[in-house]
Design an enzyme around this catalytic site. Structure first.
Site: not given
Length: 378
Positions: A3, A14, A212, A241, A262, A309, A336
């Protein structure tokens, strides 16, 4: 992944890009192991990772520069605008379209929003790509309605060049705050949702529904959840969720009742379409707060297996208590944020961790997804 933007210190998102994927995943596994060191884990499954470039299906571009020379990208650490249309996280066709969108903004003459001066109109361009067909959902985030006519004037030409753009909308975000989108969404196409498919499950994406960003890894995550739930042979399922229904729809069947909860009504609308497409009749998707829903249920409504989730904040003490009280035979927790995961696991009483697996959904960063299966001791 190479990159030039990272090498020139223009974009540092990143941060681990110079490390191999195996080194990155090993480091993430170590972090997860340390965070769960207070728990007894029966089975540690091998981490799952995939392509480190060309995988990302969503671009969130700040619109910078001027109407005659717009830039889609970010502001560098030194304060200079830089285009990220050629970011290698995106597939090549997506990079080409992002470059074309810079040209579109210039041809339409839409002034980018200047944060320092609080002037201008176009704040963000948001682009989502369906991996199954390579189709797109395109959103323009504007301060007001002033520039909609400019977009409509240039849109037919863009759509003739890129027929794979299926959904186009304008979002109105009028406030001078660091908020990505506002309440009002105006569709400029007849189509209002994007079709996607993970494994054999049809899914649908609307402008405000969460999805996602690494399709290949998400498909493996959903498939793993399906296999783990199948081993449990549940009589009923909750998917809290649930978003657009990815987990629940992978785990449901025509004989297993599924309740999906949700907060986003847009996501629930998509989940209902998926269930109908799959011919699932024992499914109830409802737009509610997951914690409030669980607190409002009594023992007669308790599920056999619960899937959660949550967003990065985790499920919180109240929902942990509700799950402990309901005492389903198993809980699948997809997280996450391993820090809030560890906190929640400590607050869920009466379970042991049977399985843990890391899914590297976010290459080159510190972030990852983790799937945990909690079961009642036999």
């Amino acid at each position: 992944m190479k990159c030039a933007h990272f090498d020139q210190q223009q974009c540092l998102s990143c941060r681990h890009i110079k490390q191999s994927m195996s080194v990155q995943v090993a480091a993430k596994s170590q972090v997860l192991s340390q965070l769960l060191s207070d728990f007894e884990v029966e089975q540690w499954h091998e981490p799952v990772f995939g392509p480190d470039s060309g995988f990302r299906n969503k671009a969130k571009m700040v619109v910078l520069g001027a109407a005659h020379q717009p830039i889609l990208g970010i502001v560098t650490p030194t304060g200079e605008p830089v285009s990220l249309c050629d970011c290698n996280l995106y597939p090549e066709d997506m990079q080409l379209l992002l470059h074309r969108l810079e040209q579109f903004v210039r041809q339409a003459g839409i002034p980018p929003y200047n944060v320092d001066k609080a002037k201008g109109e176009l704040k963000f361009i948001l682009l989502t790509r369906s991996q199954i067909k390579g189709e797109y959902l395109l959103r323009f985030v504007l301060k007001s309605h002033k520039s909609i006519e400019r977009i409509e004037r240039e849109l037919p030409k863009l759509l003739s060049e890129y027929p794979q753009i299926k959904v186009v909308s304008v979002n109105i975000q009028p406030v001078h705050m660091a908020i990505l989108e506002g309440e009002e969404e105006i569709f400029l196409t007849e189509e209002t949702r994007l079709s996607e498919q993970f494994n054999d499950v049809p899914l649908f994406i609307r402008p405000k529904s969460f999805f996602q960003t690494h399709p290949q890894i998400a498909a493996k995550l959903y498939q793993t959840a399906r296999e783990w739930v199948a081993e449990l042979k549940p009589s009923s399922l909750w998917d809290l969720f649930c978003g657009v229904g990815g987990f629940g729809l992978h785990c449901a069947s025509k004989t297993i009742p599924l309740t999906g909860i949700e907060i986003s009504s847009e996501a629930i609308a998509c989940a209902k379409i998926s269930a109908e497409t799959m011919g699932l009749t024992q499914v109830d998707f409802t737009a509610l707060d997951s914690t409030g829903f669980a607190q409002g249920c009594d023992a007669t409504d308790k599920p056999d297996v619960v899937i959660v989730n949550p967003p990065r904040r985790g499920i919180g003490e109240s929902l942990c208590q509700s799950l402990s009280d309901f005492a389903p035979k198993a809980i699948l927790y997809s997280s996450c944020n391993p820090h809030t995961l560890a906190k929640d696991l400590a607050n869920i009483q009466g379970y042991h961790i049977q399985k843990v697996q890391l899914f590297d959904m976010f290459p080159h960063t510190d972030h990852f997804e983790v799937l945990v299966m909690l079961v009642k001791p036999s």
